[in-house]
Design a protein around this motif. Structure first.
Motif, mmCIF file in Angstrom:
data_model
loop_
_atom_site.group_PDB
_atom_site.id
_atom_site.type_symbol
_atom_site.label_atom_id
_atom_site.label_comp_id
_atom_site.label_asym_id
_atom_site.label_seq_id
_atom_site.Cartn_x
_atom_site.Cartn_y
_atom_site.Cartn_z
ATOM 1 N N PRO A 1 2.142 -2.232 -23.160
ATOM 2 C CA PRO A 1 3.548 -2.400 -22.763
ATOM 3 C C PRO A 1 4.136 -1.125 -22.181
ATOM 4 O O PRO A 1 5.072 -0.533 -22.726
ATOM 5 N N VAL A 2 3.571 -0.685 -21.057
ATOM 6 C CA VAL A 2 3.956 0.590 -20.466
ATOM 7 C C VAL A 2 4.106 0.452 -18.951
ATOM 8 O O VAL A 2 3.575 -0.476 -18.345
ATOM 9 N N PHE A 3 4.798 1.396 -18.351
ATOM 10 C CA PHE A 3 4.931 1.514 -16.907
ATOM 11 C C PHE A 3 5.437 2.918 -16.632
ATOM 12 O O PHE A 3 5.783 3.648 -17.566
ATOM 13 N N GLY A 4 5.476 3.303 -15.365
ATOM 14 C CA GLY A 4 5.939 4.666 -15.129
ATOM 15 C C GLY A 4 6.117 5.000 -13.671
ATOM 16 O O GLY A 4 5.845 4.195 -12.775
ATOM 17 N N MET A 5 6.579 6.217 -13.463
ATOM 18 C CA MET A 5 6.812 6.730 -12.113
ATOM 19 C C MET A 5 6.393 8.190 -12.060
ATOM 20 O O MET A 5 6.697 8.971 -12.969
ATOM 21 N N ILE A 6 5.661 8.531 -11.010
ATOM 22 C CA ILE A 6 5.234 9.910 -10.774
ATOM 23 C C ILE A 6 5.854 10.360 -9.462
ATOM 24 O O ILE A 6 5.661 9.716 -8.424
ATOM 25 N N ARG A 7 6.615 11.436 -9.503
ATOM 26 C CA ARG A 7 7.147 11.974 -8.261
ATOM 27 C C ARG A 7 6.789 13.454 -8.169
ATOM 28 O O ARG A 7 6.105 13.991 -9.042
ATOM 29 N N GLU B 1 13.153 6.086 -5.970
ATOM 30 C CA GLU B 1 12.998 7.118 -4.949
ATOM 31 C C GLU B 1 12.992 6.494 -3.562
ATOM 32 O O GLU B 1 12.477 5.394 -3.357
ATOM 33 N N GLY B 2 13.527 7.221 -2.589
ATOM 34 C CA GLY B 2 13.706 6.707 -1.244
ATOM 35 C C GLY B 2 12.523 6.897 -0.312
ATOM 36 O O GLY B 2 11.428 7.321 -0.727
ATOM 37 N N GLU B 3 12.754 6.641 0.958
ATOM 38 C CA GLU B 3 11.687 6.595 1.963
ATOM 39 C C GLU B 3 11.061 7.958 2.242
ATOM 40 O O GLU B 3 9.933 8.029 2.739
ATOM 41 N N GLU B 4 11.766 9.029 1.934
ATOM 42 C CA GLU B 4 11.243 10.362 2.231
ATOM 43 C C GLU B 4 10.467 10.959 1.063
ATOM 44 O O GLU B 4 9.896 12.045 1.191
ATOM 45 N N SER B 5 10.422 10.263 -0.056
ATOM 46 C CA SER B 5 9.819 10.833 -1.265
ATOM 47 C C SER B 5 8.316 10.582 -1.321
ATOM 48 O O SER B 5 7.801 9.611 -0.755
ATOM 49 N N GLU B 6 7.625 11.453 -2.044
ATOM 50 C CA GLU B 6 6.197 11.289 -2.309
ATOM 51 C C GLU B 6 6.011 10.986 -3.779
ATOM 52 O O GLU B 6 6.695 11.553 -4.630
ATOM 53 N N GLY B 7 5.080 10.105 -4.087
ATOM 54 C CA GLY B 7 4.817 9.786 -5.474
ATOM 55 C C GLY B 7 4.186 8.421 -5.617
ATOM 56 O O GLY B 7 3.747 7.808 -4.637
ATOM 57 N N LEU C 1 -2.051 2.289 -9.547
ATOM 58 C CA LEU C 1 -0.985 3.032 -8.897
ATOM 59 C C LEU C 1 -0.558 2.310 -7.631
ATOM 60 O O LEU C 1 -1.390 1.763 -6.893
ATOM 61 N N ILE C 2 0.740 2.299 -7.399
ATOM 62 C CA ILE C 2 1.320 1.829 -6.144
ATOM 63 C C ILE C 2 2.000 3.037 -5.510
ATOM 64 O O ILE C 2 2.952 3.583 -6.077
ATOM 65 N N VAL D 1 7.895 -1.444 -3.344
ATOM 66 C CA VAL D 1 8.042 -0.262 -2.505
ATOM 67 C C VAL D 1 9.220 -0.446 -1.563
ATOM 68 O O VAL D 1 9.772 -1.540 -1.422
ATOM 69 N N SER D 2 9.586 0.636 -0.900
ATOM 70 C CA SER D 2 10.709 0.597 0.031
ATOM 71 C C SER D 2 10.370 -0.260 1.244
ATOM 72 O O SER D 2 9.201 -0.465 1.581
ATOM 73 N N GLY D 3 11.430 -0.754 1.894
ATOM 74 C CA GLY D 3 11.239 -1.444 3.153
ATOM 75 C C GLY D 3 11.345 -2.942 3.106
ATOM 76 O O GLY D 3 11.392 -3.596 4.150
ATOM 77 N N ARG D 4 11.386 -3.525 1.925
ATOM 78 C CA ARG D 4 11.484 -4.980 1.837
ATOM 79 C C ARG D 4 12.948 -5.423 1.785
ATOM 80 O O ARG D 4 13.424 -6.173 2.636
ATOM 81 N N LEU D 5 13.664 -4.962 0.769
ATOM 82 C CA LEU D 5 15.063 -5.348 0.595
ATOM 83 C C LEU D 5 16.014 -4.165 0.730
ATOM 84 O O LEU D 5 17.205 -4.355 0.932
ATOM 85 N N HIS D 6 15.449 -2.994 0.568
ATOM 86 C CA HIS D 6 16.235 -1.756 0.635
ATOM 87 C C HIS D 6 15.269 -0.607 0.843
ATOM 88 O O HIS D 6 14.066 -0.838 1.080
ATOM 89 N N SER D 7 15.761 0.607 0.708
ATOM 90 C CA SER D 7 14.950 1.791 1.049
ATOM 91 C C SER D 7 14.367 2.492 -0.167
ATOM 92 O O SER D 7 14.001 3.675 -0.069
ATOM 93 N N TYR D 8 14.227 1.796 -1.286
ATOM 94 C CA TYR D 8 13.821 2.460 -2.523
ATOM 95 C C TYR D 8 12.533 1.899 -3.103
ATOM 96 O O TYR D 8 12.246 0.704 -3.005
#
Length: 851
Positions: free
Chosen positions: A348-354, A292-298, A309-310, A376-383
């Motif tokens: 052995p789990v991971f996930g994404m909440i948007r 998800e990009g810079e405008e997304s919440e989650g 959570l990150i 998170v976004s902003g280091r190498l790209h916007s995602y």
């Protein structure tokens, strides 16, 4: 892989591209033909609805389940999953990646990749290839129908011919023969490629040949009809060896299938090919799935400790990105334990909440060699993104002394990991699209696959009381002197009779449901010999006293768990280090050095313990159980078998980490089949089906700077099936008893203490100076008060699942149990209002109606 076999595989792969995949030649006619062939991978797929969603309009429908639809782009390898319930579309790669203004170079290319391979070169240095830069761009990707999905196969890199494809020498006769078969351009190219040797009958290759001149020479040889057989004959004629290195080309496949509410992604081990000169270190899978990009919440969910959570776009790019190995480090690769430095990733789990949906990633195969990465976004790209990677070949450095000069050379494990790499992406929507919903899903997933023990029935005699976990230390080795001569003897800290005294005093103070771990009771104390035999130490009372204590425990309704190390040889006494210890890649026995508590560095001044080779684990367990049969034990405490996975790199007898996991589960099965309840320290997910209790369960995260919140994901998965507790209160970082009580209530945890009967100064001059606050008398009254406070609340939800956890405001959390009872805790220094209730500073309230 030898060169001939590699060439065959590559040829077959290229044939597959021409017949089932993307364009393999430059002609427009052939390109169109190949596109038509690529479209065949959807032929015959029967779908209940038409694929008309504009978000996937440029992709082809591949498969459909009752909830999901799978799409693929037959040119780029990009896939998408449409959740028919939520309407969410999950892409393997961000749809708007081309417009990302931050990403450049390889970081921009990676946004379009589905696989990334990190490999070692001849010097042991890491390089990487990815499925976009090194495969898709070169049109080296093919598609194939499989049940409920597709298989995508990539060739990474090309087999471009080099100067080594030209004979290093030719006879004058052969060169004249070749020149006679080509035009003047070809003749000129051959004369540039070869010069006369000191022997006038031989011509020598110009090794600096490159660029256009190399291409013209290769074309001249092709025009002359020069074959591989001719090449071989010319080498034999001049007694030359072919020294051309194997090509830097890799093959790997990825399979996508739908299974109900999940997308199952597999990288089959059988499809991974590489040359011996370029061993693959790790494979990263779907690095930007759902990104998800810079405008997304989650938020990104990571399995650090109890869970964390990150939050998207949190701006923490000056801190390291998240990377953690599932089940912790391998002590054949690390000579110091990691437990004191950070929490482990035990699931052995991971996930994404948007905003409108979530996914939970479950690593089904290859979990023991997996790592989870997130940023998170902003280091190498916007995602904002999260993904798993898997170790294929591990490497270490070996130092060699040649003629007084020391050289360091890479050494690799002999065989790649013997496992496919499989991830299940489960999609959640509505009220389930949060970390509580993820935990519930994973819990049900484990139940269906016998990944949790049976639930404890409500009729248990202690079902209304929270467990009080107590670890007593029997004896430790201590340095002593007699007539000026040093020696090591056992120092008794808690005999079995003294343990009875402690238990009696606890029960007088109304501490109930006691689960007693007893350590340092056999084979020479706390640092005991490997339990391939069991001899109860006389320092704590001997075998007679053990039998009497077992009888005492039954009379007092006390759960007794004698404590053992199995996978770690705490001492070399009675242990054949040469034969029975795991070997590192350097060929040394795998030694474990204690951590110096102040500097967090390995302390080589003390004798190490050793990693027991997994090949001896089952033998040790069999011998131990045989020796314990006569005692009629009802439980056992395992310090390492449920929390530590190690390999053995012994030459020609390698056991990789996935095989080690299988051995650990077999050992746990043997113990459980003796009808023994098992307390496991730490508690990795593969141990869940076999254990009843967990001590030192993760009660927080590691506090990595990039993380924003800790959550009780681990607790929400196991509660109601496995009882658990965190670190002993008297050895924890809690400075306030009330803070410990609130944490126990929020996380649904039992109470835990570690004690000895003797005074604290008895551990002086031992290897356990860190046990500075363990004399039971100084803690007994406080322990009773803590237990009363915790049991007053959690006694009403004992054996109940934790169905949700929520942050109501800063420092205020609500935990809800399946019977309707909830607890709100307030860690702040001022009163707050939550759910219409006043919650005092540093206090808690209980509410709800018990069902």
């Amino acid at each position: 892989m030898n060169l001939k076999r590699y060439a065959l595989l590559t040829s077959l792969f290229l044939f597959g591209i021409m017949t089932a995949g993307c364009a393999g030649s430059g002609s427009d006619k052939q390109t169109e033909a190949n596109r038509s062939a690529a479209a065949e991978f959807v032929k015959g797929t029967a779908l209940a609805v038409s694929f008309t969603d504009p978000r996937v309009a440029d992709m082809k429908g591949v498969a459909e389940s009752n909830r999901l639809q799978l799409f693929a782009d037959d040119q780029s390898g990009v896939i998408a999953v449409l959740d028919k319930i939520s309407g969410e579309v999950w892409y393997s790669n961000p749809p708007e990646r081309e417009s990302d203004k931050l990403a450049t170079g390889i970081n921009k290319d990676l946004l379009s990749a589905q696989l990334k391979l990190d490999f070692h070169n001849a010097f042991g240095q890491l390089s990487s290839v990815n499925s976009y830069t090194d495969s898709v761009i070169h049109k080296q990707v093919s598609f194939e129908n499989i049940p409920n999905g597709i298989r995508v196969t990539y060739q990474f890199g090309t087999e471009e011919k080099t100067v080594d494809d030209i004979p290093s020498k030719l006879t004058k006769e052969r060169l004249e023969e070749l020149k006679g078969k080509v035009d003047k351009t070809g003749q000129r190219a051959l004369m540039i490629a070869y010069r006369e040797d000191t022997d006038p009958s031989v011509y020598v290759r110009n090794d600096s040949l490159a660029g256009i001149q190399l291409k013209r020479t290769l074309q001249a040889l092709e025009d002359a009809g020069y074959t591989d057989e001719d090449f071989r004959k010319d080498l034999e004629a001049l007694q030359l060896e072919h020294t051309k290195p194997e090509p830097r080309v890799f093959l790997a496949s990825i399979e996508y299938t739908l299974d109900g509410d999940s997308l199952v992604v597999k990288v089959p081990a059988s499809g991974i090919h590489y040359s011996e000169e370029y061993p693959i270190h790790t494979i990263s899978v779907l690095g930007f799935f759902g990104a998800e990009g810079e405008e997304s919440e989650g938020s990104l969910f990571v399995p650090d400790g109890s869970g964390a959570l990150i939050h998207f776009n949190n701006g923490k790019t000056k801190y390291p990105s998240y990377e953690q190995r599932i089940y912790g480090s391998d002590l054949t690769m690390e000579s110091v334990k990691d437990g004191a430095l950070e929490e482990k990733a035990r699931m052995p789990v991971f996930g994404m909440i948007r905003k409108d949906g979530a996914f939970l990633g479950i690593i089904e195969e290859g979990d023991s060699v997996a790592s989870v990465h997130a940023d998170v976004s902003g280091r190498l790209h916007s995602y904002n993104y999260i993904y798993p990677s898997f170790y294929v070949i591990n490497k270490d450095q070996v130092s060699l002394d040649a003629n007084g000069q020391e050289r360091s050379l890479p050494r690799y494990q002999e065989k790649p990991t013997k496992s496919d790499f499989t991830i299940r992406y489960a999609f959640l929507s509505g009220d389930e699209a949060n970390y509580s919903g993820m935990a519930k899903y994973y819990q049900q997933y484990l139940i269906k696959r016998q990944g949790l023990p049976e639930r404890k029935p409500a009729s248990d005699s202690n079902s209304g009381d929270v467990p009080f976990y107590l670890q007593l230390i029997g004896s430790v080795g201590k340095n002593k002197h007699t007539v000026g001569i040093p020696y090591k003897a056992l120092e008794p800290l808690t005999t079995f009779k003294q343990a009875e005294d402690i238990v009696n005093q606890m029960q007088v103070r109304n501490i109930r449901n006691i689960k007693l771990q007893y350590s340092g009771w056999f084979n020479k104390g706390l640092d005991h010999q490997v339990p391939d035999h069991v001899a109860v130490d006389g320092a704590v009372g001997g075998s007679k006293a053990l039998r009497e204590f077992i009888s005492f425990a039954r009379d007092k309704d006390l759960s007794f768990f004698p404590d053992v190390y199995i996978a770690e040889a705490r001492t070399s006494d009675g242990f054949d280090v040469t034969k029975e210890a795991s070997r590192t890649l350097r060929g040394d026995p795998a030694a474990i050095y204690p951590i110096e508590p102040v500097l967090n560095q390995r302390d080589r001044s003390k004798a190490p313990s050793y990693v027991v080779s997994p090949r001896y684990i089952l033998k040790v367990v069999d011998s131990m159980l045989k020796d314990l049969d006569d005692y009629r034990l009802e439980g056992m405490s395992l310090q390492d078998l449920g929390s530590r996975l190690n390999t053995d790199y012994r030459t020609s007898q390698q056991i990789d980490r996935t095989e080690s996991e299988t051995i650990s589960k077999e050992a746990l099965t043997k113990i459980r089949d003796r009808y023994l309840e098992i307390i496991a320290d730490g508690g990795n997910a593969y141990a869940f089906p076999y254990i009843t209790d967990i001590t030192n369960a993760p009660m927080t995260n590691s506090g990595f700077k990039i993380e924003d919140e800790e959550i009780p994901f681990y607790q929400m998965v196991v509660r109601g099936y496995i009882d658990y507790t965190g670190k002993p209160y008297n050895l924890s970082t809690f400075t306030d008893m009330n803070q410990y009580v609130m944490k126990s209530l929020e996380y649904g945890s039992g109470v835990y203490f570690k004690w000895i009967h003797e005074s604290n100064d008895k551990v002086k001059d031992t290897d356990y100076n860190g046990l500075y606050a363990v004399h039971y008398e100084q803690w007994l009254e406080q322990a009773a008060q803590i237990y009363e406070n915790v049991n007053e609340v959690l006694g009403k939800v004992q054996n109940q699942m934790m169905i949700s956890h929520e942050k109501l405001s800063e420092g205020v959390f609500k935990t809800v149990y399946e019977n309707g009872i909830y607890v709100i805790v307030n860690y702040n220094r001022s009163m707050v209002q939550a759910d219409g209730l006043n919650v005092e500073a540093g206090g808690y309230v209980m509410g709800g109606v018990q069902k």
